[in-house]
Scaffold this active site. Structure first.
Site, PDB file in Angstrom:
ATOM      1  N   TYR A   1       0.793  -1.231   0.000  1.00 42.49           N
ATOM      2  CA  TYR A   1       0.000   0.000   0.000  1.00 42.49           C
ATOM      3  C   TYR A   1       0.830   1.289   0.000  1.00 42.49           C
ATOM      4  O   TYR A   1       0.259   2.379  -0.069  1.00 42.49           O
ATOM      5  CB  TYR A   1      -0.924   0.013   1.231  1.00 42.49           C
ATOM      6  CG  TYR A   1      -1.932  -1.118   1.235  1.00 42.49           C
ATOM      7  CD1 TYR A   1      -3.043  -1.084   0.400  1.00 42.49           C
ATOM      8  CD2 TYR A   1      -1.763  -2.225   2.061  1.00 42.49           C
ATOM      9  CE1 TYR A   1      -3.970  -2.119   0.395  1.00 42.49           C
ATOM     10  CE2 TYR A   1      -2.683  -3.268   2.066  1.00 42.49           C
ATOM     11  CZ  TYR A   1      -3.783  -3.211   1.227  1.00 42.49           C
ATOM     12  OH  TYR A   1      -4.697  -4.230   1.215  1.00 42.49           O
TER      13      TYR A   1
ATOM     14  N   ASP B   1     -25.898  -1.201  -3.453  1.00 46.03           N
ATOM     15  CA  ASP B   1     -27.207  -0.619  -3.785  1.00 46.03           C
ATOM     16  C   ASP B   1     -27.148   0.912  -3.748  1.00 46.03           C
ATOM     17  O   ASP B   1     -27.729   1.580  -4.606  1.00 46.03           O
ATOM     18  CB  ASP B   1     -28.287  -1.136  -2.824  1.00 46.03           C
ATOM     19  CG  ASP B   1     -28.669  -2.583  -3.101  1.00 46.03           C
ATOM     20  OD1 ASP B   1     -28.370  -3.067  -4.207  1.00 46.03           O
ATOM     21  OD2 ASP B   1     -29.259  -3.225  -2.220  1.00 46.03           O
TER      22      ASP B   1
ATOM     23  N   HIS C   1      -8.769   1.218  -5.993  1.00 47.81           N
ATOM     24  CA  HIS C   1      -8.029   0.342  -5.077  1.00 47.81           C
ATOM     25  C   HIS C   1      -6.562   0.678  -5.225  1.00 47.81           C
ATOM     26  O   HIS C   1      -6.047   0.770  -6.354  1.00 47.81           O
ATOM     27  CB  HIS C   1      -8.271  -1.133  -5.402  1.00 47.81           C
ATOM     28  CG  HIS C   1      -9.698  -1.539  -5.205  1.00 47.81           C
ATOM     29  ND1 HIS C   1     -10.220  -1.789  -3.961  1.00 47.81           N
ATOM     30  CD2 HIS C   1     -10.713  -1.678  -6.092  1.00 47.81           C
ATOM     31  CE1 HIS C   1     -11.505  -2.086  -4.086  1.00 47.81           C
ATOM     32  NE2 HIS C   1     -11.830  -2.025  -5.363  1.00 47.81           N
TER      33      HIS C   1
HETATM   34  O1  CA2 Z   1      -5.986  -1.822  -2.482  1.00 44.90           O
HETATM   35  C1  CA2 Z   1      -6.924  -1.292  -1.876  1.00 44.90           C
HETATM   36  O2  CA2 Z   1      -7.085  -0.084  -1.835  1.00 44.90           O
HETATM   37  C2  CA2 Z   1      -7.917  -2.176  -1.095  1.00 44.90           C
HETATM   38  O3  CA2 Z   1      -9.237  -1.649  -1.302  1.00 44.90           O
HETATM   39  C3  CA2 Z   1      -7.559  -2.097   0.376  1.00 44.90           C
HETATM   40  C4  CA2 Z   1      -8.355  -3.076   1.252  1.00 44.90           C
HETATM   41  C5  CA2 Z   1      -8.298  -4.483   0.696  1.00 44.90           C
HETATM   42  O4  CA2 Z   1      -9.166  -5.333   1.434  1.00 44.90           O
HETATM   43  C6  CA2 Z   1      -8.714  -4.520  -0.768  1.00 44.90           C
HETATM   44  O5  CA2 Z   1      -8.555  -5.846  -1.252  1.00 44.90           O
HETATM   45  C7  CA2 Z   1      -7.861  -3.590  -1.608  1.00 44.90           C
HETATM   46  C8  CA2 Z   1      -7.808  -3.097   2.679  1.00 44.90           C
HETATM   47  C9  CA2 Z   1      -7.657  -1.756   3.330  1.00 44.90           C
HETATM   48  C10 CA2 Z   1      -6.811  -1.897   4.557  1.00 44.90           C
HETATM   49  O6  CA2 Z   1      -6.316  -0.642   4.976  1.00 44.90           O
HETATM   50  C11 CA2 Z   1      -4.987  -0.511   5.221  1.00 44.90           C
HETATM   51  C12 CA2 Z   1      -4.610   0.005   6.424  1.00 44.90           C
HETATM   52  C13 CA2 Z   1      -3.270   0.174   6.712  1.00 44.90           C
HETATM   53  C14 CA2 Z   1      -2.328  -0.137   5.778  1.00 44.90           C
HETATM   54  C15 CA2 Z   1      -2.701  -0.647   4.586  1.00 44.90           C
HETATM   55  C16 CA2 Z   1      -4.040  -0.826   4.297  1.00 44.90           C
END
Ligand code: CA2
Length: 149
Positions: free
Chosen positions: A24, A87, A100
């Site tokens: 991320y 929805d 994402h």
């Molecule tokens: O890649 C993305 O932006 C996601 O939407 C992030 C989600 C994950 O479940 C999706 O598959 C893809 C997870 C968000 C978690 O938030 C974080 C918090 C701290 C560090 C990294 C991510």
């Protein structure tokens, strides 16, 4: 009246930058918001930037945004199970860009297949995945372009 664009973030993104930087990146959500605000200022629209860990709050915010100039949404974990969010997105009368940070399709090959299958995408005008936090800026550029057209 100022045109308003909503950037909505789902569960856990308040912790962005604090874990899994290899997936991320190291930017925090506050960094992302600051970049989005620069674009909004330059393009002349008002920005509402929000994050929630609660599904019902996300539904309320999408309803608020449905007649705005645009919605950019990273539904995070809600992407995979939230029919109420789906929805609500379907009721939007404006462009909706699903963002994402990671490439959920690539991750579906190595992690779990469900990760590549966002329930939200049929309700989106377009989807950006895997371009890091730049995806938010690119989504806003798209909305700005639509506003000029
Ligand atoms: O890649 C993305 O932006 C996601 O939407 C992030 C989600 C994950 O479940 C999706 O598959 C893809 C997870 C968000 C978690 O938030 C974080 C918090 C701290 C560090 C990294 C991510």
């Amino acid at each position: 009246m100022a045109r308003v664009v909503h950037v909505l973030n789902g569960p856990n993104l308040n912790l962005l930058g604090q874990r899994e930087p290899e997936v991320y990146g190291r930017d925090t959500l506050a960094d992302v918001e600051a970049r989005c605000r620069k674009i909004a200022e330059r393009e002349g629209f008002e920005l509402v930037f929000r994050q929630t860990n609660a599904e019902h709050e996300m539904v309320g915010w999408i309803q608020e945004a449905r007649q705005s100039a645009g919605v950019v949404i990273n539904p995070a974990g809600l992407s995979y199970n939230s029919v109420p969010v789906l929805d609500a997105l379907k009721m939007c009368e404006c462009p909706v860009v699903e963002v994402h940070i990671s490439n959920i399709h690539k991750r579906a090959e190595t992690e779990a297949r469900w990760r590549g299958e966002s329930l939200m995408s049929p309700a989106a005008t377009g989807v950006i995945a895997g371009l890091g936090v730049a995806g938010y800026e690119l989504a806003l550029e798209y909305v700005a372009r639509r506003l000029k057209a």
